[in-house]
Design a protein around this motif. Sequence first.
Motif, PDB file in Angstrom:
ATOM      1  N   LYS A 115       0.845  -1.206   0.000  1.00  0.00           N
ATOM      2  CA  LYS A 115       0.000   0.000   0.000  1.00  0.00           C
ATOM      3  C   LYS A 115       0.880   1.255   0.000  1.00  0.00           C
ATOM      4  N   GLU A 119       0.476   3.586  -3.310  1.00  0.00           N
ATOM      5  CA  GLU A 119      -0.573   4.597  -3.139  1.00  0.00           C
ATOM      6  C   GLU A 119      -0.107   5.952  -3.691  1.00  0.00           C
ATOM      7  N   GLY A 123      -4.813   9.150  -3.029  1.00  0.00           N
ATOM      8  CA  GLY A 123      -5.424   7.974  -2.399  1.00  0.00           C
ATOM      9  C   GLY A 123      -5.733   6.850  -3.368  1.00  0.00           C
ATOM     10  N   TYR A 180      -9.542   0.934   1.456  1.00  0.00           N
ATOM     11  CA  TYR A 180      -8.632   1.786   0.662  1.00  0.00           C
ATOM     12  C   TYR A 180      -8.791   1.579  -0.834  1.00  0.00           C
TER      13      TYR A 180
END
Length: 360
Positions: A115, A119, A123, A180
């Motif tokens: 992540k 990322e 976001g 997410y």
Amino acid sequence: MRTYLVTGGAGFIGSNYIHYMFKKYGNEIRIINVDKLTYAGNLENLADIENRENYTFIKADICDTEKINAVFAENDIQRVVHFAAESHVDRSIKHPEVFVKTNVLGTLVMLNAAKAAWELPDGSFKPDHKFLHVSTDEVYGSLEEDGGYFYETTPYAPHSPYSASKASSDMLVKAYMDTYKFPANITNCSNNYGPYQFPEKLIPLMINNALHGRKLPVYGDGKNVRDWLYVEDHCKGIDMVQEKGRLFETYNIGGHNERQNLQIIHTILETLREMLPDSDPRKAGITDELITFVEDRKGHDRRYAIAPDKIRAEVGWYPETTFEVGIRKTIEWYFEHEEWMNHVTSGDYQKYYDDMYSNR
Ligand code: NAD
Ligand code: TYD
């Protein structure tokens, strides 16, 4: 060139997957294999590819946040295929802690590292970067003998510490996808068999014991059912899901090959007798008398069976190797790799075997 980070690539399925991927993609891909080399990890499984320029081995624990973050920082990883886990139910019944540590916390470390690396400031995630979490059908619990299948929608009901820890890791992956929009898939596969499987699992244990004229320990009444898939078909499914599956989806992988444990053992004995030449001194000792019923596994799940409808319809996957062909290929592989078996059964294996079977 696309870079894959494979965790647990020195184990049974991971090493088969690495072989499968190099066979399929050759020098179009690069693979980094991160493995702690526990008792189940064995670099001999990868001896024939270890010198490839597009392959790197890194000895690391997936629970080691710093090391895992460094692997992502130093490489542009586009695909993660996460196999690393403690994988044996019997061990989990005796020593559950390490299952929670590796399977749950280790998965969290992998998710966080991917992540952080993937990322973007808004976001969202770098395009075409994906994580595949390799899981098991055991998260769904146990089926009745006379019906039903595991679908992707079947509620989780794990029973063993192993399956509970895998279920927990699946839930974390689901939480990252939901929270997410982390780009991932989960695959839940049935029991695998094939080359490089460590002889604590049913099929290689029975092959090895039979060849040594040792007892074949059958838990309970031997009528528990597993749905066996040749490992290469699993590897093909993982690759197809990652390339053709819809992101955020779970896919069950299995080949409708349900068999009772006793049926498996009888097939192994018959195939061994058929394949060994009469001149081989081991042949005479391979008889049904080796079969020995022992105390049942605690909480022994009765039946597992996968409905692979979704992966077939959406991804076009189907198993290519029938059990009859797969078991012969597997036995042939063990015939040709006696040295491999001697290495993995030296050292701690005898102690494991005594702990698990001597008072049973
Ligand atoms: P395995 O036990 O043969 O291999 C596991 C590998 O992970 C080993 O190389 C080991 O050294 C490595 N490993 C363990 N702990 C580690 C850690 N903390 N850090 C880094 N590496 C670590 O297992 P397998 O049978 O190849 O299974 C692979 C995956 O597939 C597992 O996630 C398992 O739950 C899943 N799965 C297995 C089956 C099956 O029938 N074997 C079926 C469905 C799903
Ligand atoms: P195993 O290979 O450990 O896989 P799993 O428990 O993850 O399905 O075991 C497969 C089946 O074989 C299971 O029902 C337990 C049984 N079994 C035995 O009867 N004797 C043995 O020595 C082993 C290892 C397994």
